[in-house]
Scaffold this motif. Structure first.
Motif, PDB file in Angstrom:
ATOM      1  N   GLU A  43      30.198  39.747  41.372  1.00 39.76           N
ATOM      2  CA  GLU A  43      30.130  40.586  40.177  1.00 39.76           C
ATOM      3  C   GLU A  43      28.727  40.526  39.580  1.00 39.76           C
ATOM      4  O   GLU A  43      28.125  39.466  39.498  1.00 39.76           O
ATOM      5  N   THR A  44      28.210  41.680  39.178  1.00 39.09           N
ATOM      6  CA  THR A  44      26.904  41.785  38.537  1.00 39.09           C
ATOM      7  C   THR A  44      27.080  42.559  37.231  1.00 39.09           C
ATOM      8  O   THR A  44      28.187  43.001  36.904  1.00 39.09           O
ATOM      9  N   SER A  45      25.988  42.775  36.514  1.00 39.12           N
ATOM     10  CA  SER A  45      26.063  43.569  35.289  1.00 39.12           C
ATOM     11  C   SER A  45      26.343  45.040  35.587  1.00 39.12           C
ATOM     12  O   SER A  45      26.742  45.789  34.691  1.00 39.12           O
ATOM     13  N   ALA A  46      26.168  45.464  36.822  1.00 34.34           N
ATOM     14  CA  ALA A  46      26.464  46.846  37.205  1.00 34.34           C
ATOM     15  C   ALA A  46      27.893  47.025  37.719  1.00 34.34           C
ATOM     16  O   ALA A  46      28.324  48.148  37.999  1.00 34.34           O
ATOM     17  N   THR A  47      28.635  45.945  37.842  1.00 31.45           N
ATOM     18  CA  THR A  47      30.005  45.999  38.338  1.00 31.45           C
ATOM     19  C   THR A  47      30.882  46.813  37.399  1.00 31.45           C
ATOM     20  O   THR A  47      30.774  46.698  36.179  1.00 31.45           O
ATOM     21  N   THR A  48      31.749  47.626  37.981  1.00 29.19           N
ATOM     22  CA  THR A  48      32.748  48.357  37.200  1.00 29.19           C
ATOM     23  C   THR A  48      34.130  47.836  37.583  1.00 29.19           C
ATOM     24  O   THR A  48      34.314  47.263  38.660  1.00 29.19           O
ATOM     25  N   TYR A  49      35.089  48.037  36.703  1.00 28.09           N
ATOM     26  CA  TYR A  49      36.451  47.560  36.948  1.00 28.09           C
ATOM     27  C   TYR A  49      37.354  48.749  37.221  1.00 28.09           C
ATOM     28  O   TYR A  49      37.191  49.821  36.638  1.00 28.09           O
ATOM     29  N   ILE A  50      38.283  48.578  38.135  1.00 31.00           N
ATOM     30  CA  ILE A  50      39.048  49.687  38.695  1.00 31.00           C
ATOM     31  C   ILE A  50      40.422  49.811  38.036  1.00 31.00           C
ATOM     32  O   ILE A  50      41.237  48.882  38.116  1.00 31.00           O
ATOM     33  N   ALA A  51      40.654  50.951  37.422  1.00 25.00           N
ATOM     34  CA  ALA A  51      41.980  51.270  36.885  1.00 25.00           C
ATOM     35  C   ALA A  51      42.847  51.832  38.008  1.00 25.00           C
ATOM     36  O   ALA A  51      42.376  52.600  38.835  1.00 25.00           O
ATOM     37  N   GLY A  52      44.097  51.409  38.066  1.00 24.49           N
ATOM     38  CA  GLY A  52      45.029  51.940  39.059  1.00 24.49           C
ATOM     39  C   GLY A  52      44.992  51.258  40.414  1.00 24.49           C
ATOM     40  O   GLY A  52      45.648  51.714  41.348  1.00 24.49           O
ATOM     41  N   ALA A  53      44.253  50.154  40.530  1.00 24.68           N
ATOM     42  CA  ALA A  53      44.229  49.410  41.800  1.00 24.68           C
ATOM     43  C   ALA A  53      45.558  48.667  41.961  1.00 24.68           C
ATOM     44  O   ALA A  53      46.125  48.159  40.991  1.00 24.68           O
ATOM     45  N   ARG A  54      46.034  48.595  43.203  1.00 25.42           N
ATOM     46  CA  ARG A  54      47.295  47.889  43.477  1.00 25.42           C
ATOM     47  C   ARG A  54      47.001  46.487  43.992  1.00 25.42           C
ATOM     48  O   ARG A  54      46.142  46.287  44.854  1.00 25.42           O
ATOM     49  N   VAL A  55      47.776  45.515  43.457  1.00 23.01           N
ATOM     50  CA  VAL A  55      47.646  44.103  43.817  1.00 23.01           C
ATOM     51  C   VAL A  55      49.039  43.588  44.157  1.00 23.01           C
ATOM     52  O   VAL A  55      50.029  43.980  43.530  1.00 23.01           O
ATOM     53  N   ARG A  56      49.108  42.693  45.153  1.00 19.50           N
ATOM     54  CA  ARG A  56      50.393  42.107  45.539  1.00 19.50           C
ATOM     55  C   ARG A  56      50.302  40.588  45.422  1.00 19.50           C
ATOM     56  O   ARG A  56      49.290  39.996  45.781  1.00 19.50           O
TER      57      ARG A  56
END
Length: 159
Positions: A43-56
């Motif tokens: 992760e960097t300061s340019a990292t974005t976070y993903i809405a709607g990603a699926r996790v198990r």
């Protein structure tokens, strides 16, 4: 003698009832899913976070490595997921695992950041029912502009 038998029967009944009842409070697992916009591997300061990603969440038997528990969740608008887990899995190996990214240009799994080992038991000294997973990520197909300058900031100097 009758009192002794009655005491033993009462103890066995209490053990049976305590084992048969469902868990008082489930575990709540918190974690985040990111898009590595610079393909840095972290992760960097340019990292974005993903809405709607699926996790198990997957729990496997320690001996046979067979899957014994699985539940899925989806990230919210901040890339955060909260998954409720009803059982204690102290005798199993549990991981949070990336399933799918909704962003076609950020859908390749970041090697080494595709899963997070979990402790889903009350027999480890932790009092809280809240558990936290390490952030997991996907990588952009091509690095975003400005990443070269950003990554230079992270390089160590040999001075």
């Amino acid at each position: 003698m009758a009192k002794l038998l009655m005491s033993i029967a009462l103890c066995l009944l209490l053990v049976y009832v305590s084992e048969a009842r469902p868990m008082r409070k489930p575990f709540v697992l918190h974690g985040r899913v990111y898009c590595d916009t610079c393909r840095a591997g972290f992760e960097t300061s340019a990292t974005t976070y993903i809405a709607g990603a699926r996790v198990r969440i997957e729990c496997k038997d320690r001996n046979s490595l067979q899957l014994v528990y699985s539940v899925e969740g989806v990230t919210d608008s901040t890339g955060t997921y909260k998954i409720s887990i009803a059982d204690d899995h102290g005798d199993q190996m549990c991981d949070a695992v990336l399933v799918k990214s909704p962003q076609p240009d950020c859908a390749k799994v970041d090697p080494g950041r595709d899963r997070s080992r979990l402790s889903l038991t009350r027999s480890n000294g932790l009092v809280s029912d809240t558990r936290f997973a390490n952030a997991m990520g996907f990588m952009k197909d091509e690095p975003a502009s400005g990443c070269t300058q950003l990554l230079k900031q992270y390089q160590e100097s040999d001075d």
